[in-house]
Design a protein around this motif. Sequence first.
Motif, PDB file in Angstrom:
ATOM      1  N   LEU A 182      44.617  18.314 -11.394  1.00 18.90           N
ATOM      2  CA  LEU A 182      44.128  17.772 -11.821  1.00 18.90           C
ATOM      3  C   LEU A 182      44.469  18.235 -13.761  1.00 18.90           C
ATOM      4  O   LEU A 182      44.637  17.130 -14.414  1.00 18.90           O
ATOM      5  N   GLY A 183      45.682  19.534 -13.446  1.00 22.22           N
ATOM      6  CA  GLY A 183      46.024  19.303 -14.850  1.00 22.22           C
ATOM      7  C   GLY A 183      47.064  18.669 -14.890  1.00 22.22           C
ATOM      8  O   GLY A 183      47.365  17.562 -16.153  1.00 22.22           O
ATOM      9  N   ALA A 184      47.694  17.432 -14.058  1.00 30.18           N
ATOM     10  CA  ALA A 184      48.970  16.891 -14.305  1.00 30.18           C
ATOM     11  C   ALA A 184      47.964  15.518 -14.602  1.00 30.18           C
ATOM     12  O   ALA A 184      48.522  15.168 -14.754  1.00 30.18           O
ATOM     13  N   GLU A 185      46.950  15.802 -14.143  1.00 29.92           N
ATOM     14  CA  GLU A 185      45.928  14.268 -14.717  1.00 29.92           C
ATOM     15  C   GLU A 185      45.190  14.434 -15.972  1.00 29.92           C
ATOM     16  O   GLU A 185      44.832  13.088 -16.462  1.00 29.92           O
ATOM     17  N   ARG A 186      44.540  14.821 -16.021  1.00 32.97           N
ATOM     18  CA  ARG A 186      43.573  15.623 -17.202  1.00 32.97           C
ATOM     19  C   ARG A 186      44.172  14.598 -18.797  1.00 32.97           C
ATOM     20  O   ARG A 186      42.797  13.518 -18.943  1.00 32.97           O
TER      21      ARG A 186
END
Length: 235
Positions: free
Chosen positions: A220-224
């Motif tokens: 999720l961090g890579a996409e947030r």
Amino acid sequence: MTPPSDTPAPSDYDGDVSPGGPAQTRELAHLVITKVAVDPEMSNNCYLLRCRHTGEQVLVDAAADAATLLGLVGEAGLDTVVTTHQHWDHHRALAEVVAATGAEVVVGTPDADAVTEQTGVTATRRVGAGDTVAVGDCTLQVVPIAGHTPGSVALVYDDRPSGGRPHLFTGDSLFPGGVGNTFGDEAAFAQLVDEVETKLFDALPDETWFYPGHGGDSTLGAERASIPEWRARGW
């Protein structure tokens, strides 16, 4: 069957699998996740989850190639198949897998009738917000994510109590690089982005690793940071 050791083996899991190629396995403290891709045309991902303590198993999406899936299941048996949504490419092997194993069939409530109509398999559990799916001693939280289909569901396994991270199975609702296809339906797209943002990104930390219905994994961090871009482009 003798339950497996409680000690996870080292893993080089990266989630990069392809139809006809080998499965990849990720071993957590209490849960083992095996990812395999099936069907060269659609390249669907299927996930076999096994409790390390009891040996009980759950399959996420019996998408195709029942022989491959049953080979992964092996002699341990299969307790449950979760179908993440009603689209045909995610349940082509459902009837054969259930006939061979007697597994319970779990589907999001709004999609359950469509899955039965398409497969001839009755959904033995219809699930929604607040429901859970057991994998032996482990628990998957059901998160309804409407938009791609009305009854799409995501599943969360929270490994933080064991020093790990949350693990999220998203079906076709979320991929690296964007949300799932809503086929030109602007209202469905807006609903999907809203639900992905509020129910997944707002509820789970950046280290959450997610496993989509096709292709590679992400966090999720890579996409947030890309959510505003997804909204602006409209797909």
